[in-house]
Design an enzyme around this catalytic site. Structure first.
Site, PDB file in Angstrom:
ATOM      1  N   ARG A   1       1.063  -1.046  -0.205  1.00  0.00           N
ATOM      2  CA  ARG A   1      -0.456   0.218   0.264  1.00  0.00           C
ATOM      3  C   ARG A   1       0.262   1.210  -0.026  1.00  0.00           C
ATOM      4  O   ARG A   1       0.282   1.889  -0.158  1.00  0.00           O
ATOM      5  CB  ARG A   1      -0.415  -0.189   1.252  1.00  0.00           C
ATOM      6  CG  ARG A   1      -2.061  -0.649   1.326  1.00  0.00           C
ATOM      7  CD  ARG A   1      -2.844  -0.718   0.635  1.00  0.00           C
ATOM      8  NE  ARG A   1      -4.399  -1.400   0.654  1.00  0.00           N
ATOM      9  CZ  ARG A   1      -5.616  -0.972   1.272  1.00  0.00           C
ATOM     10  NH1 ARG A   1      -5.720   0.486   1.759  1.00  0.00           N
ATOM     11  NH2 ARG A   1      -6.450  -2.335   1.228  1.00  0.00           N
TER      12      ARG A   1
ATOM     13  N   ASP B   1     -15.448  10.862   6.840  1.00  0.00           N
ATOM     14  CA  ASP B   1     -14.791   9.671   7.031  1.00  0.00           C
ATOM     15  C   ASP B   1     -13.212  10.256   6.755  1.00  0.00           C
ATOM     16  O   ASP B   1     -14.120  11.870   7.205  1.00  0.00           O
ATOM     17  CB  ASP B   1     -14.336   8.841   5.279  1.00  0.00           C
ATOM     18  CG  ASP B   1     -13.930   7.734   5.148  1.00  0.00           C
ATOM     19  OD1 ASP B   1     -15.062   6.820   5.337  1.00  0.00           O
ATOM     20  OD2 ASP B   1     -13.220   7.614   5.102  1.00  0.00           O
TER      21      ASP B   1
HETATM   22  C1  LIG Z   1     -14.891  -0.425   4.579  1.00  0.00           C
HETATM   23  S1  LIG Z   1     -14.818   1.255   4.869  1.00  0.00           S
HETATM   24  C2  LIG Z   1     -16.378   0.704   5.196  1.00  0.00           C
HETATM   25  C3  LIG Z   1     -17.504   1.681   4.350  1.00  0.00           C
HETATM   26  C4  LIG Z   1     -19.682   1.868   4.525  1.00  0.00           C
HETATM   27  N1  LIG Z   1     -19.724   2.344   6.080  1.00  0.00           N
HETATM   28  C5  LIG Z   1     -19.860   0.546   4.396  1.00  0.00           C
HETATM   29  O1  LIG Z   1     -20.012  -0.446   5.290  1.00  0.00           O
HETATM   30  O2  LIG Z   1     -19.688  -0.743   3.325  1.00  0.00           O
HETATM   31  C6  LIG Z   1     -14.175   1.910   6.736  1.00  0.00           C
HETATM   32  C7  LIG Z   1     -13.984   3.333   6.260  1.00  0.00           C
HETATM   33  O3  LIG Z   1     -13.781   3.389   7.496  1.00  0.00           O
HETATM   34  C8  LIG Z   1     -13.012   4.472   7.328  1.00  0.00           C
HETATM   35  N2  LIG Z   1     -12.011   4.867   8.861  1.00  0.00           N
HETATM   36  C9  LIG Z   1     -10.725   4.371   9.073  1.00  0.00           C
HETATM   37  N3  LIG Z   1     -11.178   4.897  10.072  1.00  0.00           N
HETATM   38  C10 LIG Z   1     -11.531   5.700  10.230  1.00  0.00           C
HETATM   39  C11 LIG Z   1     -11.540   7.131  11.413  1.00  0.00           C
HETATM   40  N4  LIG Z   1     -10.778   7.337  12.558  1.00  0.00           N
HETATM   41  N5  LIG Z   1     -12.374   8.025  11.246  1.00  0.00           N
HETATM   42  C12 LIG Z   1     -13.470   8.198  10.469  1.00  0.00           C
HETATM   43  N6  LIG Z   1     -13.307   6.778   9.371  1.00  0.00           N
HETATM   44  C13 LIG Z   1     -12.708   6.160   9.297  1.00  0.00           C
HETATM   45  C14 LIG Z   1     -11.714   4.647   6.076  1.00  0.00           C
HETATM   46  O4  LIG Z   1     -11.285   5.711   5.574  1.00  0.00           O
HETATM   47  C15 LIG Z   1     -12.816   3.628   4.906  1.00  0.00           C
HETATM   48  O5  LIG Z   1     -13.140   5.018   4.155  1.00  0.00           O
END
Ligand SMILES: C[S@@+](CC[C@H](N)C(=O)[O-])C[C@H]1O[C@@H](n2cnc3c(N)ncnc32)[C@H](O)[C@@H]1O
Length: 256
Positions: A20, A127
């Site tokens: 990554r 996000d």
């Molecule tokens: C796998 S995606 C989930 C997307 C959507 N909620 C779904 O269920 O399809 C996880 C997201 O969490 C975000 N994320 C991770 N750590 C975070 C944090 N500390 N604060 C806000 N967002 C975060 C990542 O950037 C990513 O876009």
């Protein structure tokens, strides 16, 4: 990543990190992960940290993911949480990634709570990843990504691209307008001016350890109205977190 956004990268993740971060490290002229960590500790600025977050977060999402949540939202949660005569409400999509989740919510709300009937709703979508948010704000997706959306909903809420946008769809501006995106770190400092009737915080807690999850869930509860709802991902259980929530079904919780 743990310090900055709560993401717990376990031992053995070096190949993932190298894959990554390869491009980022090359651009910075750094040859090894050790050098990159040293760089982060001593000279990185906010843009460098943001670049690391973009590279290491998993923003995978898709339209109508875990569809029973949307059905439950419109048929059970909202009818219960809204007070008699209340036509205004707000929903928070707390890990919105590239936008598929908040736009799926918006499509369901537009169908069941149409603004022409006097419903007044807004979706706050947040996000931590700037790159994911840029995709979300653009609201343009390859057409195969909306294949699971029923054709009449597609016609109502999406525009087909032409010319150089052939093969893409765009969320119609009147629907996209109902979703406001913002960068927000769930483990950082934040507040909301008003609590929400419903919060979606799905498929992000799996990246956090138990203590971060506990703190986050207790915090999220402060932003849900009493009787409001919290949806988590199907793989995320809040059992034993000691939060003011009643579990209605796996991944569906009601604020006490
Ligand atoms: C796998 S995606 C989930 C997307 C959507 N909620 C779904 O269920 O399809 C996880 C997201 O969490 C975000 N994320 C991770 N750590 C975070 C944090 N500390 N604060 C806000 N967002 C975060 C990542 O950037 C990513 O876009």
């Amino acid at each position: 990543m743990y310090q900055h956004c709560g993401i717990h990268l376990q031992e053995g993740k070096e190949p993932f990190l190298r894959a990554r971060l390869g491009k980022v490290m090359r651009r910075l002229g750094l040859a090894s992960l050790a050098e990159y960590v040293e760089f982060l500790r001593t000279r990185a600025d906010a843009a460098d940290v943001s670049q690391m977050v973009d590279a290491l977060t998993t923003n995978y999402s898709y339209f109508l993911r875990e569809p029973e949540h949307f059905e439950f939202l419109v048929r059970q949660a909202l009818p219960k949480v809204l007070q008699p005569g209340q036509k205004q409400f707000r929903i928070w999509s707390a890990a919105a990634a590239t936008g598929e989740e908040p736009y799926s919510i918006a499509v369901f709300l537009a169908e069941y709570y149409p603004r022409v009937s006097g419903w007044d709703w807004h979706i706050c979508a947040s996000d931590i990843s700037t790159k994911a948010l840029a995709v979300a704000r653009r609201a343009i997706y390859p057409a195969d990504r909306v294949a699971q959306i029923p054709p009449d909903w597609l016609r109502r809420y999406f525009q087909r691209g032409t010319g150089r946008w052939e093969g893409h769809v765009r969320v119609k501006p009147e629907l996209a307008r109902q979703v406001a995106f913002q960068r927000l770190n769930l483990v950082g400092n934040y507040t909301h001016p008003q609590p929400f009737e419903v919060v979606f915080c799905r498929n992000v807690m799996i990246y956090f350890d138990r203590s971060t999850q506990t703190e986050l869930v207790r915090r999220l509860c402060r932003f849900v109205v009493p009787g409001g709802y919290l949806f988590t991902g199907h793989a995320e259980t809040l059992n034993g977190l000691n939060a003011p929530l009643r579990c209605l079904r796996p991944s569906i919780y009601q604020r006490l």
